[in-house]
Design a protein around this motif. Structure first.
Motif, PDB file in Angstrom:
ATOM      1  N   THR A   1     -48.805  71.739 -39.361  1.00  0.00           N
ATOM      2  CA  THR A   1     -47.997  72.122 -38.195  1.00  0.00           C
ATOM      3  C   THR A   1     -47.941  70.989 -37.173  1.00  0.00           C
ATOM      4  O   THR A   1     -47.977  71.211 -35.970  1.00  0.00           O
TER       5      THR A   1
ATOM      6  N   ALA B   1     -44.114  66.781 -38.341  1.00  0.00           N
ATOM      7  CA  ALA B   1     -43.401  66.869 -39.618  1.00  0.00           C
ATOM      8  C   ALA B   1     -43.198  68.328 -40.010  1.00  0.00           C
ATOM      9  O   ALA B   1     -42.070  68.765 -40.296  1.00  0.00           O
TER      10      ALA B   1
ATOM     11  N   SER C   1     -52.028  75.877 -41.433  1.00  0.00           N
ATOM     12  CA  SER C   1     -52.541  74.693 -40.758  1.00  0.00           C
ATOM     13  C   SER C   1     -54.052  74.732 -40.644  1.00  0.00           C
ATOM     14  O   SER C   1     -54.632  75.791 -40.386  1.00  0.00           O
ATOM     15  N   ALA C   2     -54.649  73.559 -40.791  1.00  0.00           N
ATOM     16  CA  ALA C   2     -56.099  73.451 -40.589  1.00  0.00           C
ATOM     17  C   ALA C   2     -56.433  73.498 -39.099  1.00  0.00           C
ATOM     18  O   ALA C   2     -57.575  73.760 -38.729  1.00  0.00           O
ATOM     19  N   ASP C   3     -55.427  73.238 -38.243  1.00  0.00           N
ATOM     20  CA  ASP C   3     -55.718  73.226 -36.804  1.00  0.00           C
ATOM     21  C   ASP C   3     -55.199  74.505 -36.136  1.00  0.00           C
ATOM     22  O   ASP C   3     -54.821  75.459 -36.815  1.00  0.00           O
TER      23      ASP C   3
ATOM     24  N   LYS D   1     -47.702  64.338 -30.595  1.00  0.00           N
ATOM     25  CA  LYS D   1     -48.873  63.474 -30.783  1.00  0.00           C
ATOM     26  C   LYS D   1     -48.776  62.148 -30.007  1.00  0.00           C
ATOM     27  O   LYS D   1     -49.785  61.677 -29.483  1.00  0.00           O
TER      28      LYS D   1
ATOM     29  N   VAL E   1     -56.137  74.283 -46.440  1.00  0.00           N
ATOM     30  CA  VAL E   1     -55.781  74.516 -47.852  1.00  0.00           C
ATOM     31  C   VAL E   1     -56.782  73.726 -48.693  1.00  0.00           C
ATOM     32  O   VAL E   1     -57.012  72.544 -48.457  1.00  0.00           O
TER      33      VAL E   1
ATOM     34  N   ASP F   1     -46.590  61.586 -42.089  1.00  0.00           N
ATOM     35  CA  ASP F   1     -47.583  60.520 -42.265  1.00  0.00           C
ATOM     36  C   ASP F   1     -48.276  60.545 -43.628  1.00  0.00           C
ATOM     37  O   ASP F   1     -48.878  59.558 -44.030  1.00  0.00           O
TER      38      ASP F   1
ATOM     39  N   PRO G   1     -45.476  55.672 -40.510  1.00  0.00           N
ATOM     40  CA  PRO G   1     -46.116  56.736 -39.731  1.00  0.00           C
ATOM     41  C   PRO G   1     -45.621  56.801 -38.284  1.00  0.00           C
ATOM     42  O   PRO G   1     -46.386  56.602 -37.338  1.00  0.00           O
TER      43      PRO G   1
ATOM     44  N   VAL H   1     -42.440  58.700 -35.484  1.00  0.00           N
ATOM     45  CA  VAL H   1     -41.694  59.933 -35.246  1.00  0.00           C
ATOM     46  C   VAL H   1     -40.268  59.890 -35.814  1.00  0.00           C
ATOM     47  O   VAL H   1     -39.812  60.845 -36.440  1.00  0.00           O
TER      48      VAL H   1
ATOM     49  N   LYS I   1     -46.143  52.044 -25.968  1.00  0.00           N
ATOM     50  CA  LYS I   1     -46.226  52.668 -24.637  1.00  0.00           C
ATOM     51  C   LYS I   1     -47.246  51.929 -23.763  1.00  0.00           C
ATOM     52  O   LYS I   1     -48.309  52.450 -23.422  1.00  0.00           O
TER      53      LYS I   1
HETATM   54  C1  LIG Z   1     -52.313  58.297 -30.289  1.00  0.00           C
HETATM   55  C2  LIG Z   1     -51.042  58.212 -31.096  1.00  0.00           C
HETATM   56  C3  LIG Z   1     -49.881  57.739 -30.494  1.00  0.00           C
HETATM   57  C4  LIG Z   1     -48.704  57.637 -31.229  1.00  0.00           C
HETATM   58  N1  LIG Z   1     -47.568  57.169 -30.617  1.00  0.00           N
HETATM   59  C5  LIG Z   1     -46.426  57.079 -31.322  1.00  0.00           C
HETATM   60  C6  LIG Z   1     -45.213  56.621 -30.706  1.00  0.00           C
HETATM   61  O1  LIG Z   1     -45.205  56.261 -29.526  1.00  0.00           O
HETATM   62  N2  LIG Z   1     -44.070  56.584 -31.438  1.00  0.00           N
HETATM   63  C7  LIG Z   1     -44.050  56.978 -32.766  1.00  0.00           C
HETATM   64  O2  LIG Z   1     -42.988  56.939 -33.388  1.00  0.00           O
HETATM   65  N3  LIG Z   1     -45.178  57.417 -33.376  1.00  0.00           N
HETATM   66  C8  LIG Z   1     -46.356  57.482 -32.698  1.00  0.00           C
HETATM   67  N4  LIG Z   1     -47.484  57.938 -33.313  1.00  0.00           N
HETATM   68  C9  LIG Z   1     -47.386  58.406 -34.708  1.00  0.00           C
HETATM   69  C10 LIG Z   1     -46.826  59.851 -34.754  1.00  0.00           C
HETATM   70  O3  LIG Z   1     -47.433  60.613 -33.751  1.00  0.00           O
HETATM   71  C11 LIG Z   1     -47.091  60.438 -36.137  1.00  0.00           C
HETATM   72  O4  LIG Z   1     -46.292  59.706 -37.062  1.00  0.00           O
HETATM   73  C12 LIG Z   1     -46.728  61.918 -36.262  1.00  0.00           C
HETATM   74  O5  LIG Z   1     -47.211  62.676 -35.183  1.00  0.00           O
HETATM   75  C13 LIG Z   1     -47.288  62.464 -37.580  1.00  0.00           C
HETATM   76  O6  LIG Z   1     -46.930  63.807 -37.732  1.00  0.00           O
HETATM   77  P1  LIG Z   1     -47.356  64.613 -39.050  1.00  0.00           P
HETATM   78  O7  LIG Z   1     -46.837  65.976 -38.850  1.00  0.00           O
HETATM   79  O8  LIG Z   1     -46.976  63.840 -40.256  1.00  0.00           O
HETATM   80  O9  LIG Z   1     -48.958  64.617 -39.009  1.00  0.00           O
HETATM   81  P2  LIG Z   1     -49.973  65.423 -38.059  1.00  0.00           P
HETATM   82  O10 LIG Z   1     -49.431  65.589 -36.695  1.00  0.00           O
HETATM   83  O11 LIG Z   1     -51.288  64.750 -38.218  1.00  0.00           O
HETATM   84  O12 LIG Z   1     -50.042  66.872 -38.697  1.00  0.00           O
HETATM   85  C14 LIG Z   1     -50.727  67.145 -39.890  1.00  0.00           C
HETATM   86  C15 LIG Z   1     -50.926  68.638 -40.012  1.00  0.00           C
HETATM   87  O13 LIG Z   1     -51.472  68.928 -41.301  1.00  0.00           O
HETATM   88  C16 LIG Z   1     -52.554  69.827 -41.157  1.00  0.00           C
HETATM   89  N5  LIG Z   1     -53.440  69.668 -42.322  1.00  0.00           N
HETATM   90  C17 LIG Z   1     -53.981  68.537 -42.812  1.00  0.00           C
HETATM   91  N6  LIG Z   1     -54.715  68.798 -43.913  1.00  0.00           N
HETATM   92  C18 LIG Z   1     -54.615  70.131 -44.123  1.00  0.00           C
HETATM   93  C19 LIG Z   1     -55.140  71.025 -45.104  1.00  0.00           C
HETATM   94  N7  LIG Z   1     -55.907  70.619 -46.121  1.00  0.00           N
HETATM   95  N8  LIG Z   1     -54.845  72.350 -45.001  1.00  0.00           N
HETATM   96  C20 LIG Z   1     -54.052  72.810 -43.995  1.00  0.00           C
HETATM   97  N9  LIG Z   1     -53.525  72.001 -43.055  1.00  0.00           N
HETATM   98  C21 LIG Z   1     -53.806  70.693 -43.117  1.00  0.00           C
HETATM   99  C22 LIG Z   1     -53.168  69.433 -39.827  1.00  0.00           C
HETATM  100  O14 LIG Z   1     -53.990  70.473 -39.330  1.00  0.00           O
HETATM  101  C23 LIG Z   1     -51.895  69.217 -39.001  1.00  0.00           C
HETATM  102  O15 LIG Z   1     -51.384  70.457 -38.549  1.00  0.00           O
HETATM  103  C24 LIG Z   1     -48.693  58.031 -32.607  1.00  0.00           C
HETATM  104  C25 LIG Z   1     -49.873  58.485 -33.219  1.00  0.00           C
HETATM  105  C26 LIG Z   1     -51.035  58.588 -32.469  1.00  0.00           C
HETATM  106  C27 LIG Z   1     -52.305  59.081 -33.139  1.00  0.00           C
END
Ligand SMILES: Cc1cc2nc3c(=O)[nH]c(=O)nc-3n(C[C@H](O)[C@H](O)[C@H](O)COP(=O)(O)OP(=O)(O)OC[C@H]3O[C@@H](n4cnc5c(N)ncnc54)[C@H](O)[C@@H]3O)c2cc1C
Length: 381
Positions: free
Chosen positions: A10, A13, A34-36, A43, A81, A275, A285, A287, A318
């Motif tokens: 959640t 993505a 979601s694990a969270d 983020k 999961v 990601d 990785p 947005v 940033k």
């Molecule tokens: C501090 C920081 C600043 C950033 N700044 C920028 C920026 O300025 N511009 C930009 O483009 N990008 C930025 N990024 C990168 C961007 O935030 C990420 O690419 C994006 O948020 C990733 O989203 P995601 O949904 O793929 O992963 P996540 O947000 O990590 O979500 C993963 C989800 O999967 C769940 N999950 C994982 N494993 C399991 C499991 N086994 N069972 C159930 N659920 C599970 C987690 O609980 C979570 O809900 C930044 C990242 C960070 C850390």
């Protein structure tokens, strides 16, 4: 009853995909796991939240109950999961197992844990989600000196955020300049100068070896034998796509979970984005690629068959002390040319035929972003 589309994750993505899917399939059964805690947040705000004076709770843009209502979806939270069973089309969780019609992995990436010795190695913090951020803020209360491991994009953003809030920050990195994987040296040095003017100290060509507790503070041993003291140690040394569940289920995995331009994995009913995914060979990785992927995947899940394409997508760093926009070249073989400007620096990466393949714009040069972006080839045409 038809088995639902299940989205695991959640983050940006998982939730963006769910929103796009709902536009195309208003009534189809949908479940997220979601694990969270499942609250919706952005983020990228984690590394600017001190300046915007937001706590972890204030970063929540929509609580999970509201997300479930808007998406007309069931959302299981705090439910990791544990295993995928592609043959039976089932996922196994601590709360029981569920059948899916189609499955999407939106699992994100793990922060690399630095390989450190010492009795306080386990107390080094990382900030990769809201719960981490809450721990970081609690640990920071009343503290004055932070040692940051990693001068990449996330490390520099935290350095800026901490320093502009009066915290003394020292950044340690084995490379020679900040954002060394994205910027040529002259551009990195320019950013370094602007962050130093804010009070950030850099320690380049060094890596931390051990962290020991010393009278309520930390002593960080560096590779050259010297030591630095700090009240808190924060690591931002990189991310690793979460591939384990997919690999254990027999799906193709390389740097990320391997998917094609329809975001489909090596199993026809399982997809991945964000990601955790390696899309047509690219791990991005950020947005913007997630937003593009979410639209294309939603259409595929709804029975259309569009292919993903990516324009070149510049990333905004940033660091208000030095506004910076980077569009890294995806292929090697070219060269950087840097030009100092009044109040800024422009770095252009061209191939042997003079074609622009990437750029970095700092300070006053950031106004050139749109014009230069228009000259870049698509990342995925
Ligand atoms: C501090 C920081 C600043 C950033 N700044 C920028 C920026 O300025 N511009 C930009 O483009 N990008 C930025 N990024 C990168 C961007 O935030 C990420 O690419 C994006 O948020 C990733 O989203 P995601 O949904 O793929 O992963 P996540 O947000 O990590 O979500 C993963 C989800 O999967 C769940 N999950 C994982 N494993 C399991 C499991 N086994 N069972 C159930 N659920 C599970 C987690 O609980 C979570 O809900 C930044 C990242 C960070 C850390």
């Amino acid at each position: 009853m038809t088995a639902p589309l299940i989205i695991i994750g959640t983050g940006l993505a998982g939730y963006n995909l769910a929103r796009e899917y709902r536009k195309l399939a208003p009534e189809a059964p949908l479940q997220l796991i979601s694990a969270d805690g499942g609250d919706f947040y952005s983020k990228p705000m984690l590394s600017t939240a001190l300046a915007s004076q937001k706590s972890a709770a204030q970063l929540v843009m929509k609580p999970v109950e509201k997300m479930a209502e808007e998406l007309r979806a069931e959302i299981w939270t705090e439910t990791p999961v544990l295993r995928l069973d592609p043959a039976q089309r089932r996922v196994h969780t601590a709360r029981g197992e569920l059948a899916y019609s189609q499955l999407v992995l939106a699992l994100g990436a793990d922060a690399f844990a630095p390989p450190l010795a010492g009795d306080a190695a386990g107390q080094v913090l990382q900030v990769n989600d809201l719960a981490d951020y809450a721990r970081f803020r609690a640990a920071l209360a009343g503290r004055e000196q932070v040692l940051l491991l990693g001068a990449g994009l996330i490390g520099c953003e935290f350095a800026q955020d901490l320093a502009s809030n009066g915290i003394q920050v020292t950044v340690v990195d084995p490379a020679g300049w900040p954002l060394s994987r994205l910027l040529p040296e002259a551009a990195g040095r320019y950013l370094q100068g602007r962050l130093e003017a804010l009070g950030v100290r850099f320690c380049f060509g060094q890596s931390a070896q051990a962290v020991e507790q010393a009278a309520g503070r930390y002593a960080v041993q560096l590779a050259d034998g010297s030591a630095l003291q700090a009240d808190l140690v924060l690591s931002a040394i990189g991310l690793r796509p979460r591939t384990q569940l997919a690999a254990e289920a027999g799906l193709a995995v390389a740097r990320g979970i391997v998917v094609d331009r329809q975001l489909r994995s090596s199993d026809a009913q399982i997809y991945a984005l964000g990601d955790c995914a390696e899309v047509a060979g690219l791990v991005l990785p950020y947005v913007q690629p997630i937003m593009q992927s979410a639209r294309v995947l939603a259409a595929n899940l709804a029975g259309q068959a569009p292919l993903l394409s990516y324009p070149a997508m510049p990333v905004l760093v940033k660091t208000p002390a030095c506004p910076t926009i980077v569009c890294p070249p995806l292929t090697a073989g070219g060269e950087w040319e840097c030009q100092a400007l009044e109040g800024g620096l422009r770095a252009l990466y061209r191939d042997g035929a003079g074609r622009l393949l990437g750029f970095a714009l700092l300070g006053s040069a950031t106004t050139e972003r749109a014009a230069l972006s228009a000259q870049l080839p698509a990342w995925l045409g």
